[in-house]
Design a protein around this motif. Structure first.
Motif, PDB file in Angstrom:
ATOM      1  N   SER A   1       0.846  -1.195   0.000  1.00 39.27           N
ATOM      2  CA  SER A   1       0.000   0.000   0.000  1.00 39.27           C
ATOM      3  C   SER A   1       0.883   1.248   0.000  1.00 39.27           C
ATOM      4  CB  SER A   1      -0.927   0.000   1.219  1.00 39.27           C
ATOM      5  OG  SER A   1      -0.154   0.082   2.391  1.00 39.27           O
ATOM      6  N   PRO A   2       0.402   2.360  -0.555  1.00 37.13           N
ATOM      7  CA  PRO A   2       1.217   3.580  -0.577  1.00 37.13           C
ATOM      8  C   PRO A   2       1.495   4.062   0.841  1.00 37.13           C
ATOM      9  CG  PRO A   2      -1.009   4.024  -1.344  1.00 37.13           C
ATOM     10  CD  PRO A   2      -0.903   2.544  -1.149  1.00 37.13           C
ATOM     11  N   PRO A   3       2.673   4.619   1.047  1.00 44.06           N
ATOM     12  CA  PRO A   3       3.017   5.098   2.398  1.00 44.06           C
ATOM     13  C   PRO A   3       2.138   6.290   2.782  1.00 44.06           C
ATOM     14  CG  PRO A   3       4.666   5.792   0.836  1.00 44.06           C
ATOM     15  CD  PRO A   3       3.723   4.881   0.096  1.00 44.06           C
ATOM     16  N   GLU A   4       1.928   6.402   4.059  1.00 43.69           N
ATOM     17  CA  GLU A   4       1.118   7.510   4.553  1.00 43.69           C
ATOM     18  C   GLU A   4       1.994   8.762   4.643  1.00 43.69           C
ATOM     19  OE1 GLU A   4      -0.905   6.651   8.153  1.00 43.69           O
ATOM     20  OE2 GLU A   4      -1.583   4.697   7.444  1.00 43.69           O
ATOM     21  N   VAL A   5       1.615   9.786   3.894  1.00 47.67           N
ATOM     22  CA  VAL A   5       2.358  11.041   3.884  1.00 47.67           C
ATOM     23  C   VAL A   5       1.497  12.088   4.576  1.00 47.67           C
ATOM     24  CG1 VAL A   5       3.438  12.799   2.444  1.00 47.67           C
ATOM     25  CG2 VAL A   5       3.479  10.406   1.729  1.00 47.67           C
ATOM     26  N   PRO A   6       2.040  12.721   5.608  1.00 46.69           N
ATOM     27  CA  PRO A   6       1.226  13.737   6.293  1.00 46.69           C
ATOM     28  C   PRO A   6       0.992  14.952   5.390  1.00 46.69           C
ATOM     29  CG  PRO A   6       3.459  13.754   7.131  1.00 46.69           C
ATOM     30  CD  PRO A   6       3.352  12.586   6.184  1.00 46.69           C
ATOM     31  N   GLU A   7      -0.142  15.589   5.579  1.00 50.09           N
ATOM     32  CA  GLU A   7      -0.442  16.790   4.790  1.00 50.09           C
ATOM     33  C   GLU A   7       0.504  17.916   5.215  1.00 50.09           C
ATOM     34  OE1 GLU A   7      -4.480  18.000   4.669  1.00 50.09           O
ATOM     35  OE2 GLU A   7      -5.213  15.935   4.651  1.00 50.09           O
ATOM     36  N   PRO A   8       0.938  18.738   4.251  1.00 44.33           N
ATOM     37  CA  PRO A   8       1.855  19.830   4.615  1.00 44.33           C
ATOM     38  C   PRO A   8       1.173  20.835   5.542  1.00 44.33           C
ATOM     39  CG  PRO A   8       1.203  19.990   2.309  1.00 44.33           C
ATOM     40  CD  PRO A   8       0.633  18.713   2.845  1.00 44.33           C
ATOM     41  N   THR A   9       1.943  21.322   6.478  1.00 41.37           N
ATOM     42  CA  THR A   9       1.405  22.310   7.409  1.00 41.37           C
ATOM     43  C   THR A   9       1.379  23.678   6.739  1.00 41.37           C
ATOM     44  OG1 THR A   9       3.579  22.798   8.304  1.00 41.37           O
ATOM     45  CG2 THR A   9       2.332  21.037   9.375  1.00 41.37           C
ATOM     46  N   LEU A  10       0.789  24.627   7.408  1.00 40.88           N
ATOM     47  CA  LEU A  10       0.706  25.988   6.876  1.00 40.88           C
ATOM     48  C   LEU A  10       2.106  26.571   6.677  1.00 40.88           C
ATOM     49  CD1 LEU A  10      -1.038  28.457   6.143  1.00 40.88           C
ATOM     50  CD2 LEU A  10      -0.870  29.141   8.537  1.00 40.88           C
ATOM     51  N   LEU A  11       3.000  26.327   7.628  1.00 40.54           N
ATOM     52  CA  LEU A  11       4.357  26.849   7.531  1.00 40.54           C
ATOM     53  C   LEU A  11       5.091  26.253   6.333  1.00 40.54           C
ATOM     54  CD1 LEU A  11       6.551  28.617   8.809  1.00 40.54           C
ATOM     55  CD2 LEU A  11       7.224  26.628  10.155  1.00 40.54           C
TER      56      LEU A  11
END
Length: 86
Positions: A8-18
């Motif tokens: 399964s594709p790795p879980e990539v966190p969503e980019p933060t505002l910064l």
């Protein structure tokens, strides 16, 4: 063995505002640098004419600054001479 592998594709966190601000800031900085480089490589003919007039004006301005700069040096010499006389 193949049942144990997780494809399964790795879980990539969503980019933060910064991170988003940093990414767009870097893009804008790169675009600004390219514009500056292009302005140096391809100068317009009107700016060349203006540079000539500005260079003659700056020369007269530099001469005025030199004349003003010489006056304090004379004063300093006079002060040193007056101290020596004492």
């Amino acid at each position: 063995m193949s049942a144990e592998l997780d494809l399964s594709p790795p879980e990539v966190p969503e980019p933060t505002l910064l991170e988003s601000i940093l990414r767009y800031g870097l893009f804008l900085g790169a675009i600004f640098q390219l514009i500056c480089i292009l302005a140096i490589i391809m100068p317009s003919s009107t700016s060349h004419d203006q540079e000539e007039t500005e260079s003659t004006e700056s020369k007269t301005g530099e001469q005025m600054k030199k004349a003003k700069g010489a006056a304090p040096q004379i004063r300093q010499k006079q002060k040193k001479e007056s101290k020596k006389k004492r």
